[in-house]
Design a protein around this motif. Structure first.
Motif, mmCIF file in Angstrom:
data_model
loop_
_atom_site.group_PDB
_atom_site.id
_atom_site.type_symbol
_atom_site.label_atom_id
_atom_site.label_comp_id
_atom_site.label_asym_id
_atom_site.label_seq_id
_atom_site.Cartn_x
_atom_site.Cartn_y
_atom_site.Cartn_z
ATOM 1 N N LEU A 23 0.836 -1.196 0.000
ATOM 2 C CA LEU A 23 0.000 0.000 0.000
ATOM 3 C C LEU A 23 0.869 1.243 0.000
ATOM 4 O O LEU A 23 1.943 1.260 0.603
ATOM 5 C CB LEU A 23 -0.911 0.036 1.226
ATOM 6 N N THR A 92 -3.833 4.505 -1.719
ATOM 7 C CA THR A 92 -5.097 4.728 -1.030
ATOM 8 C C THR A 92 -5.587 6.160 -1.236
ATOM 9 O O THR A 92 -4.787 7.072 -1.458
ATOM 10 C CB THR A 92 -4.943 4.493 0.476
ATOM 11 N N TRP A 102 -10.281 1.748 2.849
ATOM 12 C CA TRP A 102 -8.966 1.299 3.294
ATOM 13 C C TRP A 102 -8.950 -0.163 3.736
ATOM 14 O O TRP A 102 -7.990 -0.878 3.445
ATOM 15 C CB TRP A 102 -8.465 2.198 4.428
ATOM 16 N N ALA A 106 -6.366 -2.820 2.221
ATOM 17 C CA ALA A 106 -5.309 -3.340 3.098
ATOM 18 C C ALA A 106 -5.309 -4.857 3.197
ATOM 19 O O ALA A 106 -4.318 -5.452 3.634
ATOM 20 C CB ALA A 106 -5.452 -2.738 4.490
ATOM 21 N N ALA A 109 -2.154 -7.183 2.369
ATOM 22 C CA ALA A 109 -0.961 -6.371 2.099
ATOM 23 C C ALA A 109 0.216 -6.838 2.945
ATOM 24 O O ALA A 109 0.062 -7.116 4.140
ATOM 25 C CB ALA A 109 -1.252 -4.902 2.378
ATOM 26 N N SER A 112 3.200 -1.294 4.085
ATOM 27 C CA SER A 112 2.735 -0.021 3.544
ATOM 28 C C SER A 112 3.812 1.051 3.643
ATOM 29 O O SER A 112 4.615 1.057 4.579
ATOM 30 C CB SER A 112 1.486 0.450 4.295
#
Length: 203
Positions: A23, A92, A102, A106, A109, A112
């Protein structure tokens, strides 16, 4: 057993690359779309819409007065770091009214990148809190905008009250090599965190 030519060729073929989901998060106007576009080897998918007068009461444009569009769902790109490693990048949306997206973005993931802007550093707290609460490994990349004050990484760490294990680095989201370095750093950090979590607890 004697292998035919086609069987030998299949035996020598490289395995499919590992694909990881990363992300790219942060506040409104911090450079998420720019970073994904800078490194993506495919034409990035963007869901940008023009800012309108109707959104002015809820869109904080202080520090980014020249911004004319905003991401309303996500950005998507892909980069091959090695022959056996491909990253799928999901940028995002930065505005509060799109935060309901979100949780879905997420899901699955590895880690990030939280992009930060020293002119609006407080906008990073919400993203940092989101990943801390969910146990998703993250790093902070300070996007060095033209004309913005620049501070050492440790000064930014202190200002954001980050744990010492969270990587902080400076970058230029417009530059492919700089953005790629950020992605390499977050993959290495996330894998390190994952390996540590898998270690058996001491009796």
């Amino acid at each position: 057993m004697v292998f035919g030519r086609s069987e030998r060729r299949r035996k020598q073929e490289a395995p499919d690359p590992v694909t990881l989901k990363i992300l790219v998060a942060g506040g409104f106007g911090v450079g998420k779309t720019t970073l994904v576009g800078a490194v993506s080897e495919i034409k990035p998918l963007r869901t940008e819409e023009r800012l309108t007068e109707a959104g002015r009461p809820v869109d904080d444009l202080i520090g980014v007065e020249g911004k004319r569009t905003t991401t309303v769902a996500m950005d998507f790109g892909r980069i091959t770091l090695r022959d056996d490693l491909v990253l799928y990048l999901f940028g995002t949306p930065g505005q509060d009214r799109f935060w309901f997206l979100w949780d879905e973005l997420a899901r699955g993931a590895l880690g990030s990148v939280v992009l930060a802007d020293t002119r609006r550093l407080e906008d990073s707290f919400a993203a940092i809190d989101y990943f801390e609460r969910r146990g998703i490994p993250f790093m902070v990349a300070v996007n060095c905008f033209d004309g913005a004050d620049r501070y050492p990484a440790e000064t930014v760490r202190d200002a954001l009250d980050l744990d010492t294990e969270v990587p902080v680095m400076l970058c230029d989201a417009r530059e492919k090599d700089s953005a790629k370095d950020v992605l390499i750093a977050v993959v290495e950090h996330a894998m390190h965190v994952g390996a540590r979590r898998r270690e058996p607890a001491l009796p």
